[in-house]
Design an enzyme around this catalytic site. Structure first.
Site, PDB file in Angstrom:
ATOM      1  N   GLN A 153      -4.977  -2.279   9.255  1.00  0.00           N
ATOM      2  CA  GLN A 153      -4.786  -3.516   8.881  1.00  0.00           C
ATOM      3  C   GLN A 153      -5.254  -4.632   9.500  1.00  0.00           C
ATOM      4  O   GLN A 153      -4.983  -4.900  10.805  1.00  0.00           O
ATOM      5  CB  GLN A 153      -3.164  -3.654   8.549  1.00  0.00           C
ATOM      6  N   LYS A 196       0.843  -1.205   0.055  1.00  0.00           N
ATOM      7  CA  LYS A 196       0.031  -0.178   0.218  1.00  0.00           C
ATOM      8  C   LYS A 196       0.832   1.195  -0.084  1.00  0.00           C
ATOM      9  O   LYS A 196       0.580   2.236  -0.610  1.00  0.00           O
ATOM     10  CB  LYS A 196      -0.966   0.049   1.078  1.00  0.00           C
ATOM     11  N   ASP A 206     -11.680   1.822   4.005  1.00  0.00           N
ATOM     12  CA  ASP A 206     -11.766   0.407   3.692  1.00  0.00           C
ATOM     13  C   ASP A 206     -13.274  -0.041   3.770  1.00  0.00           C
ATOM     14  O   ASP A 206     -13.525  -1.244   3.247  1.00  0.00           O
ATOM     15  CB  ASP A 206     -11.362  -0.453   4.960  1.00  0.00           C
TER      16      ASP A 206
END
Ligand code: NAP
Length: 282
Positions: free
Chosen positions: A95, A51, A118
């Site tokens: 994450q 990322k 997300d």
């Protein structure tokens, strides 16, 4: 025909880079993604690095916050709140998976929904289910982009989705329904799975089992989208679909690697740009 998500992602990233160049040329700050990693799980470290690299490639700023495994839930919440209040951060991604002593739901509900790139905050989930504009989880959004770029029409088509997780199967099924497909969802309790999947015009596989889907599960001429990312018994990267066995039977199929995977990071960049533009435009 094989549909390479990697190629589609390349084009989308080039478009985002041009947009970032325009933003920077106009004297504004770059969009910024903040990724928070707790612990030292090798797969998570590699995803986070991917990322960071993707941000650098297209000219985004990025902030990587790495915390030790023993970080408490309260400490992580404090960091999330700091990121919520930081005007220079547009997107926040924690994450997953988090260490077992941290309740991931408690963390996600404390991310500012306007920075939830997300798409996992309940407000964004609700928006998806009410067909309102919000942040859509990256992998399902990547699947939809692949279908769109491959000119696969969805209205009235029978789509079978194998898998119903909150991260992939359920949101992808909802996105397909929003495009007027007729959607059947299968899961581990589904009986006689192949009798259902063989009816699919489009089969989306997000089951997490290496090469589980063979040609016996696929209708002649179907479109097959393989979301799976697995290691086989030899440590080789593979999907949930047995690609070599199935490919001759499909009209379109995504490979693993270079299929859905590259689209996931790409959609994260799309969401971060959207968060940035939403914030600077008030
Ligand atoms: P997950 O949370 O483990 O969900 C798997 C789903 O498959 C569950 O709904 C489960 O049913 C269902 N299932 C399991 N065994 C089955 C069987 N024998 N028959 C029918 N359904 C079965 O996994 P996930 O997070 O959704 O991920 C799925 C796959 O996508 C994994 O390979 C993962 O690595 C991959 N993935 C890829 C990306 C990417 O960027 N390409 C991103 C995320 C995930 P129940 O609900 O009944 O348990």
């Amino acid at each position: 025909m094989i549909i390479y998500g990697s190629e589609i992602a390349k084009n989308i990233k080039a478009d985002i880079k041009s947009r970032v160049d325009e933003i920077v040329a106009s004297g504004k700050r770059k969009p910024c993604l903040c990724v928070i990693l707790v612990g030292d799980d090798p797969a998570s470290i590699s995803y986070v690095k991917g990322k960071e690299k993707a941000c650098a490639e297209i000219g985004f700023a990025s902030k990587m916050i790495t915390l030790p495994q023993e970080t408490s839930e309260e400490e992580l919440l404090d960091i999330v709140r700091e990121c919520n209040n930081d005007d220079n951060i547009d997107g926040i991604l924690v994450q997953l998976p988090l260490p077992k002593h941290i309740n991931a739901h408690n963390i996600i509900i404390n991310i500012d929904p306007n920075k939830d790139v997300d798409g996992l905050h309940p407000l964004n989930v609700a928006k998806l289910y009410q067909s309102q504009d919000g942040f859509v989880p990256c992998t399902p959004q990547g699947v939809m982009q692949i279908l769109k770029q491959a000119n696969v029409s969805l209205a009235g088509k029978h789509v079978v989705v194998i898998g119903r997780s909150h991260l992939v199967g359920s949101p992808v099924a909802r996105l397909l329904l929003n495009e007027n497909a007729t959607v059947t969802m299968c899961h581990s309790y589904t009986q006689d799975l192949s009798s259902i999947t063989k009816l699919a015009d489009i089969l989306v596989v997000c089951v997490g089992k290496p090469r589980m889907i063979t040609k016996e599960y696929v209708k002649e001429g179907a479109v097959v989208i393989d979301v799976g990312v697995n290691r086989d018994e030899n440590g080789k990267l593979c999907g949930d679909v047995d690609f070599e066995n199935v490919k001759e039977k499909c009209s379109l199929i995504t490979p693993v690697p270079k299929g859905v995977g590259p689209m996931t990071i790409c959609m994260l960049l799309v969401n971060t740009l959207k968060a940035y533009e939403g914030r600077i435009n008030g």
